[in-house]
Write a protein that holds these residues in place. Sequence first.
Motif, PDB file in Angstrom:
ATOM      1  N   LEU A 147      55.254  41.486  45.078  1.00  0.00           N
ATOM      2  CA  LEU A 147      54.261  42.421  44.558  1.00  0.00           C
ATOM      3  C   LEU A 147      54.297  42.341  43.039  1.00  0.00           C
ATOM      4  CD1 LEU A 147      54.392  45.789  46.541  1.00  0.00           C
ATOM      5  CD2 LEU A 147      52.545  44.119  46.465  1.00  0.00           C
ATOM      6  N   VAL A 148      53.133  42.283  42.422  1.00  0.00           N
ATOM      7  CA  VAL A 148      53.070  42.160  40.971  1.00  0.00           C
ATOM      8  C   VAL A 148      52.054  43.134  40.404  1.00  0.00           C
ATOM      9  CG1 VAL A 148      53.739  39.724  40.992  1.00  0.00           C
ATOM     10  CG2 VAL A 148      51.300  40.345  41.066  1.00  0.00           C
ATOM     11  N   LYS A 149      52.244  43.465  39.142  1.00  0.00           N
ATOM     12  CA  LYS A 149      51.200  44.087  38.339  1.00  0.00           C
ATOM     13  C   LYS A 149      50.627  42.946  37.514  1.00  0.00           C
ATOM     14  CE  LYS A 149      51.166  45.035  34.449  1.00  0.00           C
ATOM     15  NZ  LYS A 149      50.545  44.384  33.243  1.00  0.00           N
ATOM     16  N   ILE A 150      49.342  42.696  37.670  1.00  0.00           N
ATOM     17  CA  ILE A 150      48.729  41.535  37.035  1.00  0.00           C
ATOM     18  C   ILE A 150      47.438  41.954  36.355  1.00  0.00           C
ATOM     19  CG2 ILE A 150      47.604  40.854  39.203  1.00  0.00           C
ATOM     20  CD1 ILE A 150      48.076  37.908  38.289  1.00  0.00           C
ATOM     21  N   THR A 151      47.217  41.454  35.156  1.00  0.00           N
ATOM     22  CA  THR A 151      46.074  41.849  34.333  1.00  0.00           C
ATOM     23  C   THR A 151      45.199  40.644  34.031  1.00  0.00           C
ATOM     24  OG1 THR A 151      47.423  43.575  33.302  1.00  0.00           O
ATOM     25  CG2 THR A 151      45.370  42.981  32.191  1.00  0.00           C
ATOM     26  N   HIS A 152      43.894  40.773  34.312  1.00  0.00           N
ATOM     27  CA  HIS A 152      42.939  39.704  33.992  1.00  0.00           C
ATOM     28  C   HIS A 152      41.526  40.249  34.139  1.00  0.00           C
ATOM     29  CE1 HIS A 152      41.112  35.694  33.787  1.00  0.00           C
ATOM     30  NE2 HIS A 152      42.288  35.270  33.363  1.00  0.00           N
ATOM     31  N   SER A 153      40.592  39.630  33.476  1.00  0.00           N
ATOM     32  CA  SER A 153      39.195  40.055  33.567  1.00  0.00           C
ATOM     33  C   SER A 153      38.483  39.472  34.781  1.00  0.00           C
ATOM     34  CB  SER A 153      38.441  39.637  32.294  1.00  0.00           C
ATOM     35  OG  SER A 153      38.478  38.221  32.131  1.00  0.00           O
ATOM     36  N   ILE A 154      39.126  38.556  35.502  1.00  0.00           N
ATOM     37  CA  ILE A 154      38.494  37.927  36.666  1.00  0.00           C
ATOM     38  C   ILE A 154      38.368  38.889  37.838  1.00  0.00           C
ATOM     39  CG2 ILE A 154      40.646  37.069  37.686  1.00  0.00           C
ATOM     40  CD1 ILE A 154      37.357  35.107  37.588  1.00  0.00           C
ATOM     41  N   PHE A 155      39.208  39.911  37.862  1.00  0.00           N
ATOM     42  CA  PHE A 155      39.260  40.795  39.024  1.00  0.00           C
ATOM     43  C   PHE A 155      37.982  41.618  39.145  1.00  0.00           C
ATOM     44  CE2 PHE A 155      43.989  40.554  38.152  1.00  0.00           C
ATOM     45  CZ  PHE A 155      44.198  39.614  39.143  1.00  0.00           C
TER      46      PHE A 155
ATOM     47  N   ASN B 177      28.643  48.377  44.491  1.00  0.00           N
ATOM     48  CA  ASN B 177      27.919  47.607  43.488  1.00  0.00           C
ATOM     49  C   ASN B 177      28.892  47.082  42.446  1.00  0.00           C
ATOM     50  OD1 ASN B 177      25.471  48.165  44.717  1.00  0.00           O
ATOM     51  ND2 ASN B 177      25.161  50.046  43.523  1.00  0.00           N
ATOM     52  N   LYS B 178      28.758  45.801  42.104  1.00  0.00           N
ATOM     53  CA  LYS B 178      29.663  45.205  41.138  1.00  0.00           C
ATOM     54  C   LYS B 178      29.320  45.669  39.729  1.00  0.00           C
ATOM     55  CE  LYS B 178      30.749  41.068  43.819  1.00  0.00           C
ATOM     56  NZ  LYS B 178      30.836  39.594  43.819  1.00  0.00           N
ATOM     57  N   ALA B 179      30.360  45.870  38.947  1.00  0.00           N
ATOM     58  CA  ALA B 179      30.152  46.264  37.563  1.00  0.00           C
ATOM     59  C   ALA B 179      29.477  45.136  36.797  1.00  0.00           C
ATOM     60  CB  ALA B 179      31.489  46.631  36.920  1.00  0.00           C
ATOM     61  N   GLN B 180      28.637  45.499  35.832  1.00  0.00           N
ATOM     62  CA  GLN B 180      27.875  44.501  35.093  1.00  0.00           C
ATOM     63  C   GLN B 180      28.719  43.799  34.040  1.00  0.00           C
ATOM     64  OE1 GLN B 180      24.695  43.672  35.989  1.00  0.00           O
ATOM     65  NE2 GLN B 180      25.151  45.088  37.672  1.00  0.00           N
ATOM     66  N   THR B 181      29.745  44.462  33.530  1.00  0.00           N
ATOM     67  CA  THR B 181      30.573  43.863  32.501  1.00  0.00           C
ATOM     68  C   THR B 181      31.960  43.571  33.046  1.00  0.00           C
ATOM     69  OG1 THR B 181      31.256  46.052  31.725  1.00  0.00           O
ATOM     70  CG2 THR B 181      29.316  45.069  30.688  1.00  0.00           C
ATOM     71  N   LYS B 182      32.586  42.556  32.494  1.00  0.00           N
ATOM     72  CA  LYS B 182      33.917  42.150  32.908  1.00  0.00           C
ATOM     73  C   LYS B 182      34.915  42.531  31.828  1.00  0.00           C
ATOM     74  CE  LYS B 182      33.736  39.973  36.947  1.00  0.00           C
ATOM     75  NZ  LYS B 182      34.612  40.291  38.088  1.00  0.00           N
ATOM     76  N   ASN B 183      35.756  43.489  32.121  1.00  0.00           N
ATOM     77  CA  ASN B 183      36.798  43.904  31.203  1.00  0.00           C
ATOM     78  C   ASN B 183      38.152  43.522  31.763  1.00  0.00           C
ATOM     79  OD1 ASN B 183      34.974  45.235  29.404  1.00  0.00           O
ATOM     80  ND2 ASN B 183      34.908  46.987  30.815  1.00  0.00           N
ATOM     81  N   LEU B 184      39.134  43.519  30.872  1.00  0.00           N
ATOM     82  CA  LEU B 184      40.498  43.330  31.346  1.00  0.00           C
ATOM     83  C   LEU B 184      40.845  44.454  32.305  1.00  0.00           C
ATOM     84  CD1 LEU B 184      42.640  42.282  28.256  1.00  0.00           C
ATOM     85  CD2 LEU B 184      42.183  40.941  30.312  1.00  0.00           C
ATOM     86  N   VAL B 185      41.430  44.081  33.407  1.00  0.00           N
ATOM     87  CA  VAL B 185      41.768  45.084  34.407  1.00  0.00           C
ATOM     88  C   VAL B 185      43.138  44.739  34.979  1.00  0.00           C
ATOM     89  CG1 VAL B 185      41.109  44.546  36.759  1.00  0.00           C
ATOM     90  CG2 VAL B 185      40.148  46.485  35.665  1.00  0.00           C
ATOM     91  N   SER B 186      43.956  45.746  35.191  1.00  0.00           N
ATOM     92  CA  SER B 186      45.273  45.536  35.787  1.00  0.00           C
ATOM     93  C   SER B 186      45.232  45.948  37.246  1.00  0.00           C
ATOM     94  CB  SER B 186      46.340  46.356  35.054  1.00  0.00           C
ATOM     95  OG  SER B 186      46.548  45.849  33.762  1.00  0.00           O
ATOM     96  N   LYS B 187      45.871  45.155  38.077  1.00  0.00           N
ATOM     97  CA  LYS B 187      45.886  45.452  39.507  1.00  0.00           C
ATOM     98  C   LYS B 187      47.287  45.228  40.059  1.00  0.00           C
ATOM     99  CE  LYS B 187      41.087  44.989  40.358  1.00  0.00           C
ATOM    100  NZ  LYS B 187      40.119  45.139  41.441  1.00  0.00           N
ATOM    101  N   ILE B 188      47.566  45.922  41.115  1.00  0.00           N
ATOM    102  CA  ILE B 188      48.761  45.632  41.897  1.00  0.00           C
ATOM    103  C   ILE B 188      48.332  44.714  43.024  1.00  0.00           C
ATOM    104  CG2 ILE B 188      50.562  46.591  43.364  1.00  0.00           C
ATOM    105  CD1 ILE B 188      50.500  49.068  41.627  1.00  0.00           C
ATOM    106  N   ALA B 189      49.048  43.649  43.207  1.00  0.00           N
ATOM    107  CA  ALA B 189      48.606  42.612  44.137  1.00  0.00           C
ATOM    108  C   ALA B 189      49.808  41.901  44.735  1.00  0.00           C
ATOM    109  CB  ALA B 189      47.712  41.596  43.411  1.00  0.00           C
ATOM    110  N   SER B 190      49.560  41.209  45.827  1.00  0.00           N
ATOM    111  CA  SER B 190      50.571  40.281  46.339  1.00  0.00           C
ATOM    112  C   SER B 190      50.338  38.931  45.671  1.00  0.00           C
ATOM    113  CB  SER B 190      50.462  40.141  47.858  1.00  0.00           C
ATOM    114  OG  SER B 190      49.210  39.582  48.235  1.00  0.00           O
ATOM    115  N   LEU B 191      51.407  38.314  45.245  1.00  0.00           N
ATOM    116  CA  LEU B 191      51.347  36.983  44.630  1.00  0.00           C
ATOM    117  C   LEU B 191      52.201  36.051  45.469  1.00  0.00           C
ATOM    118  CD1 LEU B 191      51.542  36.018  40.901  1.00  0.00           C
ATOM    119  CD2 LEU B 191      53.028  34.873  42.535  1.00  0.00           C
ATOM    120  N   GLN B 192      51.577  35.020  46.014  1.00  0.00           N
ATOM    121  CA  GLN B 192      52.278  34.077  46.889  1.00  0.00           C
ATOM    122  C   GLN B 192      52.134  32.658  46.347  1.00  0.00           C
ATOM    123  OE1 GLN B 192      50.966  32.941  51.163  1.00  0.00           O
ATOM    124  NE2 GLN B 192      52.667  34.384  51.479  1.00  0.00           N
TER     125      GLN B 192
END
Length: 643
Positions: free
Chosen positions: A250-258, A267-282
């Motif tokens: 499990l990771v805390k990962i930050t990127h604008s791709i999310f 509805n998807k947001a119109q702008t892409k900002n840096l966002v941090s998420k908790i995710a599984s990383l394999q």
Amino acid sequence: LHLLMSRKFDSPVQTEMAVAVFKSPLRSGEYHGTNRFDGKQTGRRRVFVQTETGCVLGLELDRNDNAHTVKRRLQVALNFPIEESSLTFGDLVLKNDLSAVRNDSPLLLTRNFLHRSSSTPCLSPTGRDLQQRDKSGPVEILRNSSRFAKTQQLVKEIVKAVKNGVDPIPVQSGLGGAYYFRNIRGECVAIVKPTDEEPFAPNNPKGFVGKALGQPGLKRSVRVGETGFREVAAYLLDHDHFANVPPTALVKITHSIFNMNDGVNGNKAQTKNLVSKIASLQQFIPHDFDASDHGTSSFPVAAVHRIGILDIRILNTDRHAGNLLVRKLDGVGQFGQVELIPIDHGLCLPECLEDPYFEWIHWPQAAIPFSDDELEYISNLDPSYDAEMLRTELPMIHEACLRVLHLCTVFLKEAAAYGLCLAEIGEMMSREFRNGEEEPSELEFICIDARRLVAEEMQSFKSGAELDEFQFDIDCEDGFEFNTNPTPQQDEVPPPPPPPSHFGSGGRNPLFKLDETIEEDDVGEEEEEEKAWLSIARSPTEIIPKLSMSLSNTILGEKKQKKPKFSAVSLVSSSSSSSSSHRSANDPLPPSVSFVKVVDMKEEEWGLFLDRFVELVTPAFEKRKAATVGQKQRQRLGTSCKF
């Protein structure tokens, strides 16, 4: 929306903003004892608080912080109304004291009786705010443990690539959001699955939205936002890399791709900002194809057995050919020696006994007896150790999941010691599907019998205690006028009142959510959705005697014996129900029903249940061996989904 006991460990789900990170690692082996919340944490800790919409705020806690101060800080940061909110840590609702919260733990903040329009956006900081507040690295493993040492190198490669402008690539397949992260050379090295982008989760990028974190998901026994920690659990339980599960954390990962949706309407947001998420990383494993692309007869017996052993322990409800990767070992050319890599374990460890899906159950390799090495591995498995290890490494995991793990591991050990092969064990765990109706598996019937015996013993104990108390009252009534006959005859003592059900008040039975039918009344989907997702059905005196019949009446092969019929309450339209005994991974999910619950038992009952369970399995094995001689392959309902 009113969340029912949301998951702390929704950790897997979200983060839209992670704030200051505290670098002090959690000491390994810090937790001891059966109660995961016994160990009090009083020093400085870092936590990640998530809202049910997927936003996450990283906070540092000190010894003076409590649940109220955490909510106040969230109110300032996210404009989140705290008056009608609940802060949860796994199965624990935090009223004020935070001493049970571990370092790097994900907490879940939900608004009770929340009503909002579909246009209400996720309350989150902007990308600039995130950069200013979040002092952590772009990728951080939640839980500084030696068990994740292999993932540390992956994280270093990913961070280096991200800083050099190598962006991740969205994965187009599947129902949830997933991303290939690359190294500096542009090679895929990891797959990241944010927990708030799972199917039905608030920020799912593929239109599968509509539920808040903690609600029933693709499988009703696996909540939305909780598949990520199950991916990690499968890796942690794969001792000595026995089944070849890739390193996962499990990771805390930050990127604008999310992906961040503009509201609960998806509805998807119109702008892409840096966002941090908790995710599984394999770790991404280069491979040539998956098991659905070629015939399975050439797969190594040992590889099939090892994956099957893991699937049984974790009660995998989604082992289809698409999540078994195949890599050639003899280079490019003809199909020869191959290696199998199991992935996608997000639907394992359900919160109650489920109908598993084992793709390998009819493969020829599964009918071959276990080798000596495999039998030794199984005999050395310790379910108590495994459960304690998961409590330490994944403190957000539900206790119900750990009991399912314990029960299935015990069943595997007993079955292997008796001499059953992998296919036979898998068949005993799988439900039958006859004439459009789903029936409990042999494993579930054993559990039902064990629970009946426990109920009888507990009621007998209570009856004896009440009789003693009643006798004492008879002897001591009329003030100081003692009874001259201290040993009254049995007919002189009126029978004691019936003992209260140990299942709780109201005569409700926490064993099953099922309908025993000759003819079943139609139940609307809206009405069913309002019921608790692991609710109960009838009183034990009404249903146990009918359901918990002698195993001699439930073994396979005795076609003349009548078994009670059960109809699962459907989550999909009746038109999607097929009379076929097997469903494709591409078909809609079939009904999911719980016949047996294990989490409602107290520790004393749970220990007694395991004892009775072990006593009942050997007769069941004997009857199965006798009944399956010359028997046709049983029909069953597949419950696989490509996730």
